[in-house]
Design a protein around this motif. Structure first.
Motif, PDB file in Angstrom:
ATOM      1  N   VAL A  25     -26.856 -17.847   8.087  1.00  0.00           N
ATOM      2  CA  VAL A  25     -25.525 -17.847   7.462  1.00  0.00           C
ATOM      3  C   VAL A  25     -25.577 -18.718   6.205  1.00  0.00           C
ATOM      4  O   VAL A  25     -26.131 -19.824   6.242  1.00  0.00           O
ATOM      5  CB  VAL A  25     -24.457 -18.407   8.439  1.00  0.00           C
ATOM      6  N   PHE A  26     -25.016 -18.209   5.125  1.00  0.00           N
ATOM      7  CA  PHE A  26     -25.038 -18.927   3.844  1.00  0.00           C
ATOM      8  C   PHE A  26     -23.620 -19.337   3.446  1.00  0.00           C
ATOM      9  O   PHE A  26     -22.698 -18.514   3.494  1.00  0.00           O
ATOM     10  CB  PHE A  26     -25.599 -18.029   2.739  1.00  0.00           C
ATOM     11  N   SER A  27     -23.464 -20.569   3.013  1.00  0.00           N
ATOM     12  CA  SER A  27     -22.160 -21.071   2.569  1.00  0.00           C
ATOM     13  C   SER A  27     -22.322 -21.670   1.169  1.00  0.00           C
ATOM     14  O   SER A  27     -23.166 -22.548   0.957  1.00  0.00           O
ATOM     15  CB  SER A  27     -21.659 -22.114   3.576  1.00  0.00           C
ATOM     16  N   ASP A  33     -19.308 -17.834  -5.782  1.00  0.00           N
ATOM     17  CA  ASP A  33     -19.079 -16.943  -4.648  1.00  0.00           C
ATOM     18  C   ASP A  33     -20.428 -16.568  -4.038  1.00  0.00           C
ATOM     19  O   ASP A  33     -21.463 -17.148  -4.405  1.00  0.00           O
ATOM     20  CB  ASP A  33     -18.242 -15.723  -5.067  1.00  0.00           C
ATOM     21  N   MET A  34     -20.406 -15.607  -3.126  1.00  0.00           N
ATOM     22  CA  MET A  34     -21.623 -15.300  -2.368  1.00  0.00           C
ATOM     23  C   MET A  34     -22.778 -14.805  -3.243  1.00  0.00           C
ATOM     24  O   MET A  34     -23.919 -14.815  -2.813  1.00  0.00           O
ATOM     25  CB  MET A  34     -21.330 -14.292  -1.261  1.00  0.00           C
ATOM     26  N   ARG A  35     -22.506 -14.425  -4.493  1.00  0.00           N
ATOM     27  CA  ARG A  35     -23.596 -13.993  -5.377  1.00  0.00           C
ATOM     28  C   ARG A  35     -24.544 -15.140  -5.703  1.00  0.00           C
ATOM     29  O   ARG A  35     -25.629 -14.923  -6.239  1.00  0.00           O
ATOM     30  CB  ARG A  35     -23.019 -13.374  -6.652  1.00  0.00           C
ATOM     31  N   LEU A  36     -24.116 -16.368  -5.382  1.00  0.00           N
ATOM     32  CA  LEU A  36     -25.000 -17.524  -5.563  1.00  0.00           C
ATOM     33  C   LEU A  36     -26.362 -17.275  -4.913  1.00  0.00           C
ATOM     34  O   LEU A  36     -27.387 -17.771  -5.376  1.00  0.00           O
ATOM     35  CB  LEU A  36     -24.337 -18.758  -4.924  1.00  0.00           C
ATOM     36  N   TRP A  37     -26.354 -16.508  -3.813  1.00  0.00           N
ATOM     37  CA  TRP A  37     -27.580 -16.330  -3.031  1.00  0.00           C
ATOM     38  C   TRP A  37     -28.359 -15.092  -3.451  1.00  0.00           C
ATOM     39  O   TRP A  37     -29.451 -14.846  -2.923  1.00  0.00           O
ATOM     40  CB  TRP A  37     -27.239 -16.294  -1.530  1.00  0.00           C
ATOM     41  N   ASP A  38     -27.820 -14.302  -4.372  1.00  0.00           N
ATOM     42  CA  ASP A  38     -28.504 -13.075  -4.804  1.00  0.00           C
ATOM     43  C   ASP A  38     -29.964 -13.317  -5.227  1.00  0.00           C
ATOM     44  O   ASP A  38     -30.835 -12.515  -4.894  1.00  0.00           O
ATOM     45  CB  ASP A  38     -27.768 -12.414  -5.983  1.00  0.00           C
ATOM     46  N   PRO A  39     -30.248 -14.395  -5.985  1.00  0.00           N
ATOM     47  CA  PRO A  39     -31.636 -14.545  -6.463  1.00  0.00           C
ATOM     48  C   PRO A  39     -32.652 -14.755  -5.335  1.00  0.00           C
ATOM     49  O   PRO A  39     -33.825 -14.421  -5.506  1.00  0.00           O
ATOM     50  CB  PRO A  39     -31.571 -15.782  -7.376  1.00  0.00           C
ATOM     51  N   ILE A  40     -32.219 -15.312  -4.206  1.00  0.00           N
ATOM     52  CA  ILE A  40     -33.238 -15.625  -3.177  1.00  0.00           C
ATOM     53  C   ILE A  40     -33.313 -14.594  -2.058  1.00  0.00           C
ATOM     54  O   ILE A  40     -34.333 -14.477  -1.392  1.00  0.00           O
ATOM     55  CB  ILE A  40     -33.055 -17.032  -2.555  1.00  0.00           C
ATOM     56  N   TYR A  53     -20.451 -15.216   3.021  1.00  0.00           N
ATOM     57  CA  TYR A  53     -18.996 -15.086   2.944  1.00  0.00           C
ATOM     58  C   TYR A  53     -18.498 -15.881   1.732  1.00  0.00           C
ATOM     59  O   TYR A  53     -19.168 -16.807   1.266  1.00  0.00           O
ATOM     60  CB  TYR A  53     -18.333 -15.586   4.241  1.00  0.00           C
ATOM     61  N   ASP A  54     -17.339 -15.482   1.232  1.00  0.00           N
ATOM     62  CA  ASP A  54     -16.670 -16.260   0.185  1.00  0.00           C
ATOM     63  C   ASP A  54     -15.681 -17.192   0.872  1.00  0.00           C
ATOM     64  O   ASP A  54     -14.774 -16.726   1.583  1.00  0.00           O
ATOM     65  CB  ASP A  54     -15.897 -15.334  -0.765  1.00  0.00           C
ATOM     66  N   LYS A  55     -15.853 -18.478   0.669  1.00  0.00           N
ATOM     67  CA  LYS A  55     -14.891 -19.397   1.294  1.00  0.00           C
ATOM     68  C   LYS A  55     -13.502 -19.179   0.699  1.00  0.00           C
ATOM     69  O   LYS A  55     -13.354 -18.562  -0.371  1.00  0.00           O
ATOM     70  CB  LYS A  55     -15.340 -20.848   1.146  1.00  0.00           C
ATOM     71  N   ARG A  56     -12.488 -19.706   1.380  1.00  0.00           N
ATOM     72  CA  ARG A  56     -11.102 -19.526   0.916  1.00  0.00           C
ATOM     73  C   ARG A  56     -10.950 -19.958  -0.546  1.00  0.00           C
ATOM     74  O   ARG A  56     -11.548 -20.947  -0.992  1.00  0.00           O
ATOM     75  CB  ARG A  56     -10.131 -20.287   1.817  1.00  0.00           C
ATOM     76  N   GLY A  57     -10.157 -19.185  -1.266  1.00  0.00           N
ATOM     77  CA  GLY A  57      -9.906 -19.542  -2.660  1.00  0.00           C
ATOM     78  C   GLY A  57     -11.050 -19.228  -3.605  1.00  0.00           C
ATOM     79  O   GLY A  57     -11.046 -19.671  -4.756  1.00  0.00           O
ATOM     80  N   HIS A  58     -12.056 -18.496  -3.124  1.00  0.00           N
ATOM     81  CA  HIS A  58     -13.224 -18.171  -3.944  1.00  0.00           C
ATOM     82  C   HIS A  58     -13.585 -16.697  -3.774  1.00  0.00           C
ATOM     83  O   HIS A  58     -13.298 -16.095  -2.733  1.00  0.00           O
ATOM     84  CB  HIS A  58     -14.420 -19.043  -3.529  1.00  0.00           C
ATOM     85  N   GLU A  85     -19.716 -12.611  16.592  1.00  0.00           N
ATOM     86  CA  GLU A  85     -20.541 -12.957  17.774  1.00  0.00           C
ATOM     87  C   GLU A  85     -21.921 -13.477  17.357  1.00  0.00           C
ATOM     88  O   GLU A  85     -22.950 -13.042  17.874  1.00  0.00           O
ATOM     89  CB  GLU A  85     -20.647 -11.752  18.720  1.00  0.00           C
ATOM     90  N   ILE A  86     -21.889 -14.379  16.403  1.00  0.00           N
ATOM     91  CA  ILE A  86     -23.136 -14.996  15.935  1.00  0.00           C
ATOM     92  C   ILE A  86     -23.225 -16.406  16.485  1.00  0.00           C
ATOM     93  O   ILE A  86     -22.343 -17.234  16.240  1.00  0.00           O
ATOM     94  CB  ILE A  86     -23.178 -15.045  14.397  1.00  0.00           C
ATOM     95  N   LYS A  87     -24.294 -16.660  17.228  1.00  0.00           N
ATOM     96  CA  LYS A  87     -24.560 -18.005  17.723  1.00  0.00           C
ATOM     97  C   LYS A  87     -25.956 -18.396  17.273  1.00  0.00           C
ATOM     98  O   LYS A  87     -26.732 -17.551  16.825  1.00  0.00           O
ATOM     99  CB  LYS A  87     -24.504 -18.018  19.251  1.00  0.00           C
ATOM    100  N   ASN A  88     -26.301 -19.655  17.445  1.00  0.00           N
ATOM    101  CA  ASN A  88     -27.673 -20.119  17.170  1.00  0.00           C
ATOM    102  C   ASN A  88     -28.186 -19.675  15.800  1.00  0.00           C
ATOM    103  O   ASN A  88     -29.316 -19.203  15.677  1.00  0.00           O
ATOM    104  CB  ASN A  88     -28.629 -19.601  18.264  1.00  0.00           C
ATOM    105  N   SER A  89     -27.354 -19.829  14.795  1.00  0.00           N
ATOM    106  CA  SER A  89     -27.778 -19.420  13.454  1.00  0.00           C
ATOM    107  C   SER A  89     -28.631 -20.510  12.816  1.00  0.00           C
ATOM    108  O   SER A  89     -28.610 -21.672  13.228  1.00  0.00           O
ATOM    109  CB  SER A  89     -26.554 -19.196  12.567  1.00  0.00           C
ATOM    110  N   LEU A  90     -29.321 -20.099  11.777  1.00  0.00           N
ATOM    111  CA  LEU A  90     -29.852 -21.072  10.833  1.00  0.00           C
ATOM    112  C   LEU A  90     -28.823 -21.082   9.701  1.00  0.00           C
ATOM    113  O   LEU A  90     -28.571 -20.047   9.089  1.00  0.00           O
ATOM    114  CB  LEU A  90     -31.231 -20.645  10.349  1.00  0.00           C
ATOM    115  N   PHE A  91     -28.177 -22.193   9.493  1.00  0.00           N
ATOM    116  CA  PHE A  91     -27.037 -22.275   8.575  1.00  0.00           C
ATOM    117  C   PHE A  91     -27.498 -22.962   7.291  1.00  0.00           C
ATOM    118  O   PHE A  91     -28.005 -24.082   7.322  1.00  0.00           O
ATOM    119  CB  PHE A  91     -25.899 -23.047   9.240  1.00  0.00           C
ATOM    120  N   VAL A  92     -27.309 -22.274   6.181  1.00  0.00           N
ATOM    121  CA  VAL A  92     -27.722 -22.802   4.871  1.00  0.00           C
ATOM    122  C   VAL A  92     -26.460 -23.075   4.057  1.00  0.00           C
ATOM    123  O   VAL A  92     -25.708 -22.151   3.738  1.00  0.00           O
ATOM    124  CB  VAL A  92     -28.595 -21.775   4.115  1.00  0.00           C
ATOM    125  N   GLY A  93     -26.220 -24.324   3.719  1.00  0.00           N
ATOM    126  CA  GLY A  93     -25.014 -24.652   2.965  1.00  0.00           C
ATOM    127  C   GLY A  93     -25.345 -25.453   1.725  1.00  0.00           C
ATOM    128  O   GLY A  93     -26.138 -26.406   1.780  1.00  0.00           O
TER     129      GLY A  93
END
Ligand SMILES: O=C(O)CC1=CCC(=O)O1
Length: 262
Positions: A25-27, A33-40, A53-58, A85-93
């Motif tokens: 999951v990417f934050s 917005d979520m395009r931040l992660w497009d390059p990787i 996901y796009d956080k609120r207000g973005h 129903e996502i558990k045990n993610s690797l969360f990248v923020g």
């Protein structure tokens, strides 16, 4: 393109990669917005379910009335992950996304088995600095501070490239209320004590020329969590996933393998 309606907020999210893969999951950060992660994303290994996901207000998410709290931001992604129903993610923020990662891990460790905290801190800046920025955005809009933000986001070399304009456009097109609402969430957040209590595999990533969350802040924040790893990306500012995507993806991939996520 998908939308999750939680009543008080509607979140735009997107899933790429393998629908049955290991969840990552990417934050993203303030003013992106979520395009931040497009390059990787294209550089990551197969077998991952990539949730953005796009956080609120973005981005394309709704903009509830500000100010927001870190509790709001953590609750938003918590609801999204429960819905999917996502558990045990690797969360990248990254940045405020990295604060969200810490807050989510403190609240719901079942959702986060490992985390990457990138260009962030347990605390970023001071309430006085954020109050000043909030007042400036409310009075003059984001455009008035965009050049200063670019200097913190990117190295001098990157700022000389035509790509700068795209990221600047992303920043200035962020709803002002979303921007200052999230700034208020950063202003009110100090995670030093809760983050110190976290015990999960953690990788901290810093950019050598980050003018917002400098390497020393990242080192200090990462060191709060015993056994964590730290990586410094050179020739990069606050958004190393944009400036040095190959290195960012390589380090993230290594961490994915090190933690047995894939
Ligand atoms: O605008 C900045 O200074 C960068 C930033 C700080 C917190 C965040 O999410 O982005």
């Amino acid at each position: 393109m998908q939308i999750a309606d939680f009543g008080d907020v509607r979140l735009h999210f997107r899933i790429d990669g393998d629908p049955d893969g290991a969840p990552v999951v990417f934050s993203n950060s303030l003013g992106t917005d979520m395009r931040l992660w497009d390059p990787i994303l294209p550089l990551l290994p197969k077998g991952l379910k990539l949730i953005r996901y796009d956080k609120r207000g973005h981005g394309l998410s709704s903009t509830p009335s500000g100010p927001y709290s870190m509790g709001n931001l953590v609750r938003d992604v918590e609801r999204l992950m429960d819905m999917l129903e996502i558990k045990n993610s690797l969360f990248v923020g990254l940045s405020i996304g990295g604060m969200t990662a810490q807050g989510l891990a403190v609240k719901r460790l079942d959702l986060v088995r490992a985390m990457v905290i990138s260009n962030t801190g347990a605390k970023i800046g001071t309430p006085a600095i954020w109050d000043e920025r909030i007042a400036a955005v409310r009075k003059n809009g984001i455009e008035a501070l965009a050049d200063g933000v670019m200097e913190r986001w990117f190295s001098k070399a990157f700022r000389a490239t035509p790509e700068l304009e795209l990221w600047r456009n992303m920043l200035v097109r962020t709803p002002a209320e979303g921007y200052w609402g999230c700034s208020a969430a950063i202003s009110g957040t100090d995670l030093y004590t809760p983050t110190s209590g976290l015990r999960l595999p953690t990788l901290g990533i810093a950019g050598s020329e980050d003018g917002s969350t400098p390497p020393d802040l990242m080192r200090e924040t990462t060191a709060l969590i015993p056994g964590s790893q730290f990586h410094l990306i050179r020739k990069a500012g606050h958004l190393p996933c944009v400036e040095q995507p190959e290195e960012y993806a390589r380090v993230l991939t290594q961490f994915i393998h090190d933690t047995g996520h894939l």
